[in-house]
Design a protein around this motif. Structure first.
Motif, PDB file in Angstrom:
ATOM      1  N   LEU A 312       0.730  -1.311  -0.048  1.00 31.72           N
ATOM      2  CA  LEU A 312       0.025   0.109  -0.159  1.00 31.72           C
ATOM      3  C   LEU A 312       0.916   1.238   0.011  1.00 31.72           C
ATOM      4  N   ASP A 313       0.621   2.279  -0.808  1.00 27.47           N
ATOM      5  CA  ASP A 313       1.360   3.443  -0.917  1.00 27.47           C
ATOM      6  C   ASP A 313       1.200   4.536   0.438  1.00 27.47           C
ATOM      7  N   ALA A 314       2.250   5.217   0.224  1.00 28.20           N
ATOM      8  CA  ALA A 314       2.688   6.286   1.566  1.00 28.20           C
ATOM      9  C   ALA A 314       1.483   7.182   1.226  1.00 28.20           C
ATOM     10  N   ASP A 315       1.092   7.418   0.049  1.00 30.55           N
ATOM     11  CA  ASP A 315       0.517   8.731  -0.210  1.00 30.55           C
ATOM     12  C   ASP A 315      -0.939   8.220  -0.543  1.00 30.55           C
ATOM     13  N   SER A 316      -1.903   9.375  -0.159  1.00 22.79           N
ATOM     14  CA  SER A 316      -3.371   9.336  -0.647  1.00 22.79           C
ATOM     15  C   SER A 316      -3.579  10.839  -1.062  1.00 22.79           C
ATOM     16  N   GLU A 317      -4.232  11.036  -2.201  1.00 27.28           N
ATOM     17  CA  GLU A 317      -4.539  12.084  -2.619  1.00 27.28           C
ATOM     18  C   GLU A 317      -3.251  13.104  -2.669  1.00 27.28           C
ATOM     19  N   GLY A 318      -2.173  12.642  -3.150  1.00 26.83           N
ATOM     20  CA  GLY A 318      -0.985  13.153  -3.292  1.00 26.83           C
ATOM     21  C   GLY A 318      -0.351  13.806  -1.950  1.00 26.83           C
ATOM     22  N   GLU A 319      -0.912  13.268  -0.769  1.00 25.90           N
ATOM     23  CA  GLU A 319      -0.590  13.554   0.473  1.00 25.90           C
ATOM     24  C   GLU A 319       0.165  12.365   1.268  1.00 25.90           C
ATOM     25  N   GLU A 320       1.445  12.622   1.819  1.00 24.95           N
ATOM     26  CA  GLU A 320       2.135  11.497   2.607  1.00 24.95           C
ATOM     27  C   GLU A 320       1.141  11.398   3.818  1.00 24.95           C
ATOM     28  N   GLY A 321       0.653  10.176   4.208  1.00 25.71           N
ATOM     29  CA  GLY A 321       0.384   9.894   5.544  1.00 25.71           C
ATOM     30  C   GLY A 321      -1.365  10.299   5.777  1.00 25.71           C
ATOM     31  N   LYS A 322      -1.999  10.848   4.817  1.00 26.50           N
ATOM     32  CA  LYS A 322      -3.181  11.663   4.960  1.00 26.50           C
ATOM     33  C   LYS A 322      -4.288  10.283   5.294  1.00 26.50           C
ATOM     34  N   TYR A 323      -4.008   9.146   4.675  1.00 29.13           N
ATOM     35  CA  TYR A 323      -5.177   8.206   5.147  1.00 29.13           C
ATOM     36  C   TYR A 323      -4.996   7.903   6.601  1.00 29.13           C
ATOM     37  N   TYR A 324      -4.101   7.984   7.202  1.00 32.36           N
ATOM     38  CA  TYR A 324      -3.602   7.300   8.530  1.00 32.36           C
ATOM     39  C   TYR A 324      -3.714   8.552   9.817  1.00 32.36           C
ATOM     40  N   THR A 325      -3.575   9.743   9.383  1.00 32.03           N
ATOM     41  CA  THR A 325      -3.379  10.741  10.581  1.00 32.03           C
ATOM     42  C   THR A 325      -5.221  11.281  10.683  1.00 32.03           C
ATOM     43  N   TRP A 326      -4.936  11.897  11.959  1.00 37.25           N
ATOM     44  CA  TRP A 326      -6.441  12.307  12.533  1.00 37.25           C
ATOM     45  C   TRP A 326      -6.105  13.828  13.027  1.00 37.25           C
ATOM     46  N   THR A 327      -7.050  14.970  12.767  1.00 35.34           N
ATOM     47  CA  THR A 327      -7.297  16.104  13.614  1.00 35.34           C
ATOM     48  C   THR A 327      -7.942  15.658  14.771  1.00 35.34           C
ATOM     49  N   GLU A 328      -7.847  16.628  15.942  1.00 37.52           N
ATOM     50  CA  GLU A 328      -8.654  16.386  17.029  1.00 37.52           C
ATOM     51  C   GLU A 328     -10.146  16.791  16.785  1.00 37.52           C
ATOM     52  N   ASP A 329     -10.630  17.663  15.720  1.00 36.93           N
ATOM     53  CA  ASP A 329     -11.894  17.983  15.522  1.00 36.93           C
ATOM     54  C   ASP A 329     -12.378  16.747  14.718  1.00 36.93           C
ATOM     55  N   GLU A 337     -18.102  12.394  24.093  1.00 40.15           N
ATOM     56  CA  GLU A 337     -17.182  12.856  25.015  1.00 40.15           C
ATOM     57  C   GLU A 337     -16.328  12.017  26.054  1.00 40.15           C
ATOM     58  N   GLU A 338     -17.022  11.080  26.433  1.00 38.60           N
ATOM     59  CA  GLU A 338     -16.480   9.989  27.060  1.00 38.60           C
ATOM     60  C   GLU A 338     -15.235   9.071  26.313  1.00 38.60           C
ATOM     61  N   ASP A 339     -15.560   8.689  25.126  1.00 38.79           N
ATOM     62  CA  ASP A 339     -14.685   7.769  24.424  1.00 38.79           C
ATOM     63  C   ASP A 339     -13.881   8.813  23.918  1.00 38.79           C
ATOM     64  N   PHE A 340     -14.085  10.000  23.491  1.00 37.01           N
ATOM     65  CA  PHE A 340     -12.828  10.655  23.099  1.00 37.01           C
ATOM     66  C   PHE A 340     -11.886  11.072  24.116  1.00 37.01           C
ATOM     67  N   LEU A 341     -12.466  11.391  25.311  1.00 38.67           N
ATOM     68  CA  LEU A 341     -11.192  11.277  26.416  1.00 38.67           C
ATOM     69  C   LEU A 341     -10.386  10.190  26.887  1.00 38.67           C
ATOM     70  N   LEU A 342     -11.042   9.147  26.502  1.00 41.02           N
ATOM     71  CA  LEU A 342     -10.341   7.840  26.715  1.00 41.02           C
ATOM     72  C   LEU A 342      -9.247   7.662  25.571  1.00 41.02           C
ATOM     73  N   LEU A 343      -9.662   7.842  24.352  1.00 41.54           N
ATOM     74  CA  LEU A 343      -8.894   7.935  23.029  1.00 41.54           C
ATOM     75  C   LEU A 343      -7.729   8.844  23.285  1.00 41.54           C
ATOM     76  N   LYS A 344      -7.946  10.112  23.733  1.00 32.76           N
ATOM     77  CA  LYS A 344      -7.225  11.053  23.936  1.00 32.76           C
ATOM     78  C   LYS A 344      -5.932  10.710  24.696  1.00 32.76           C
ATOM     79  N   ASN A 345      -6.295  10.140  25.911  1.00 29.99           N
ATOM     80  CA  ASN A 345      -5.124   9.860  26.688  1.00 29.99           C
ATOM     81  C   ASN A 345      -4.239   8.425  26.306  1.00 29.99           C
ATOM     82  N   TYR A 346      -5.122   7.179  25.651  1.00 29.72           N
ATOM     83  CA  TYR A 346      -4.426   6.367  25.303  1.00 29.72           C
ATOM     84  C   TYR A 346      -3.790   6.274  23.951  1.00 29.72           C
ATOM     85  N   TYR A 347      -4.389   7.109  23.041  1.00 30.81           N
ATOM     86  CA  TYR A 347      -3.566   7.235  21.855  1.00 30.81           C
ATOM     87  C   TYR A 347      -2.682   8.449  21.941  1.00 30.81           C
ATOM     88  N   ASN A 348      -2.587   9.379  22.782  1.00 29.80           N
ATOM     89  CA  ASN A 348      -1.754  10.259  23.024  1.00 29.80           C
ATOM     90  C   ASN A 348      -1.808  11.467  21.914  1.00 29.80           C
TER      91      ASN A 348
END
Length: 669
Positions: A312-329, A337-348
């Motif tokens: 599988l490629d590193a890029d999607s839509e011409g951008e490296e890592g776009k498929y695998y990364t996330w913004t907080e929003d 809210e409860e699950d987000f707080l758990l994720l925030k701490n668990y996945y740093n």
């Protein structure tokens, strides 16, 4: 208008089919044009998942000005390194001799007969234009100087890694390994695992040997560093925490920032490594990592004929890592809210996980047990909530534009995956893993078998092509031996012996007592290489030598042992020079010099007992089993009244049989 690459099957070549560069595939036509027009060749090598290959394509090969210069002054050849590893070996060797460096994209200039004169990796546009003008000018004004350098460089390639078989018989000395291991320990990263430099590659073959060595010599420091490395990789950004599977390497010291491409060969070998480490440690983290990575291969890299795709490629839509990364929003919008707080701490979701432009790479820094305790969660509740979060994120991610898929099938990498599935089956007993392995071997024997009983290297769109390389035979033979030890179907051993005979006929080098990478049926290149260095993938020669050792134990044919011993003798003096390049050979050295056991299990419960034995971490055994009569030397005349017995043997001398697993383990541990 599409160029000549539009008629190719390789996904990498097809990526360049609409470049304005007048690309040729590797062909006589390209060489004839270069000779007739007295032009230098540009041999540009890469692979479909390569991020910097895409960058150079966008900046240079899609640019009309650059393409005009390339078309006017050179004959341009595009090569998929995975489709033609033999070509890649030669020009990578040339680049390393010229500059001491390597990598992809690999751009090598050569005189019209293919002898190289200059090379490099990634070039930005302006620098590439300068290189083009300079190479054209020197070829036009001083061709004798260029040809003279090409002669010297080609001679260097032909002599590089050349080995002459030892004419002396000598005893192997394990202090060679002890000294080499102690030397490499000085380079360990004691905080984050692995080696203390970046980028960090998983190098599963290295850690497999260190695990084996630590077990044999009861080296607790080394064993703990292997565990530290595996823990950090499995919890780091290099591992896809949501979908499973490993990226090719981490760019930093923390295993945090992956080079996002996912390769079949990495994931196959890491499945093997984590399965073996689980047998030794019983760490739940390792089991979860194996199960999730196999699920990733099933979901993302498996075709309708049970074949496995390449990457599988590193890029999607011409951008490296776009498929695998996330913004907080994004994450807040998907979770309560409860699950987000758990994720925030668990996945740093903090400075640890922050990457760039407000995007986060999900990773872990503490064990599940420690995290659950810190947040006063019972383990069952914790796992349930994390699994729910992961499923939500995976479903959301599946709606994104996916990275490009390299859907060609490589025989060698598929064979590595069969071995991985066998290792996972022996560790965890999941029948699905064995079914996947057998189905894939059926695919290979049904589709990749040539009329002369040799192997094809490539399968794509229903077409098998490219004559097999030694890596195809070495890893298929290894996979067949592993399948035998999971099923005890002797047909797999028969096929292993057939392919071994084929390699003897078409690849063997009498001078070195090793095997050439290419068959004598292939059109010769400027050098015929002998691959001996273990790298991200073990060398084809070391893999074959280990299989020959095991075939001797299973079939009783001493010719295999003699060949394996001669191969090891040929490379033995080089092992202490740089152990990480010889760890697969080093494992064979442990087998030759240590306590290696042949185990025969006969009787009604033979397969069940043999599987229980395989579930232990016993890296120095080979197992033959049958509940009926067998002509295999290990099993012959050992079946008496259908009563199940285990025979523990060394060098064809067996102890009195025992009837329980515990009794057998007392002799083996």
């Amino acid at each position: 208008m599409p160029n000549r690459l539009a008629k190719e099957l390789s996904p990498y070549l097809l990526q360049h089919a609409n470049n304005p560069v007048d690309w040729y595939p590797w062909s006589n036509e390209a060489f004839e044009k270069a000779k007739n027009e007295n032009k230098l060749l540009l041999i540009s090598i890469g692979y479909s998942a390569c991020h910097w290959c895409h960058v150079m394509e966008r900046e240079c090969f899609e640019d009309e000005q650059v393409a005009g210069l390339m078309n006017r002054y050179f004959v341009n050849i595009k090569v998929d390194r995975e489709e033609r590893p033999d070509i890649d070996q030669i020009y990578m060797n040339a680049l390393q001799l010229m500059s001491g460096q390597g990598g992809w994209p690999l751009n090598c200039f050569a005189i019209p007969d293919g002898r190289p004169v200059y090379g490099g990796t990634y070039y930005p546009k302006e620098q590439w234009i300068e290189v083009l003008y300079n190479l054209f000018a020197i070829w036009k004004d001083e061709p004798e100087k260029v040809i003279s350098y090409a002669n010297k460089l080609t001679r260097g390639i032909q002599l590089s890694e050349k080995i002459i078989a030892s004419d002396k018989s000598f005893e192997f000395n394990l202090t060679v390994l002890t000294d080499a291991v102690n030397k490499i320990k000085k380079n360990f990263d004691k905080l984050e695992g692995g080696i203390n430099r970046a980028p960090k590659f998983p190098m599963p073959n290295n850690w497999n040997f260190y695990l084996h060595y630590a077990h044999v010599f009861n080296d607790s420091d080394l064993l703990n560093h292997v565990y530290l490395t595996l823990d950090k990789m499995a919890m780091g950004g290099i591992y896809d925490q949501i979908g499973g599977g490993f990226a090719r390497y981490a760019t930093d010291m923390l295993w945090k920032i992956p080079h996002f491409e996912k390769m079949l060969y990495d994931n196959a070998q890491l499945i093997s490594l984590y399965s073996k480490a689980y047998k030794k440690s019983k760490k739940i983290l390792y089991k979860e990592t194996v199960l999730q990575t196999i699920e990733f291969i099933k979901r993302e890299l498996t075709g309708k004929n049970n074949e496995f795709y390449s990457a599988l490629d590193a890029d999607s839509e011409g951008e490296e890592g776009k498929y695998y990364t996330w913004t907080e929003d994004e994450l807040k919008s998907l979770l309560n809210e409860e699950d987000f707080l758990l994720l925030k701490n668990y996945y740093n979701l903090n400075q640890i996980g922050l990457w760039e432009q407000g995007k986060y790479i999900l990773l872990r820094r503490t064990s599940d047990e420690a995290f659950a305790k810190q947040y006063n969660l019972k383990m069952q509740e914790f796992y349930k909530r994390i699994e729910k979060i992961k499923n939500t994120l995976l479903n959301a991610r599946n709606k994104r534009v996916k990275p490009g898929l390299d859907n060609k099938t490589l025989t060698s990498w598929n064979a590595l995956t069969i071995t991985a599935l066998c290792d996972a089956y022996s560790a965890f007993g999941h029948k699905d893993f064995l079914n996947m392995a057998e189905s894939n071997m059926h695919f290979i024997l049904s589709n990749q078998l040539k009329s002369d009983n040799g192997l094809w290297h490539i399968y794509k769109s229903g077409i098998s092509s490219v004559n097999g390389f030694l890596e195809d035979y070495a890893f298929v033979i290894e996979a067949l031996i592993n399948l035998y030890q999971c099923t005890y179907n002797e047909n797999y051993l028969d096929w292993a012996e057939k392919f071994t005979a084929y390699t003897d006929k078409h690849f063997f080098d009498n001078e070195s007592k090793l095997y050439f990478f290419t068959s004598d049926l292939d059109i010769p290149l400027i050098a015929r290489k002998t691959e001996i260095h273990d790298n991200v993938i073990p060398s084809s020669n070391s893999g074959l030598a280990k299989s020959l050792f095991l075939l001797d134990k299973l079939t009783g044919h001493s010719k295999y042992q003699i060949k394996a011993l001669n191969m090891l003798r040929s490379v033995y003096p080089q092992i202490p020079e740089y152990l990480p390049a010889y760890t697969n050979w080093a494992e064979l050295l442990l087998w030759h010099t240590g306590k290696f056991y042949e185990v025969a299990v006969c009787g009604e419960q033979a397969y069940e007992l043999a599987h229980q034995l395989r579930a232990q971490y016993l890296p120095d055994i080979v197992i033959a089993a049958s509940h009926t009569h067998s002509t295999l030397p290990l099993l012959n005349n050992r079946l008496i009244n259908q009563k199940t017995r285990l025979y523990i043997c060394q060098n064809n001398t067996c102890n009195l049989p025992v009837e329980s697993l515990d009794e057998a383990l007392q002799q083996l541990l």
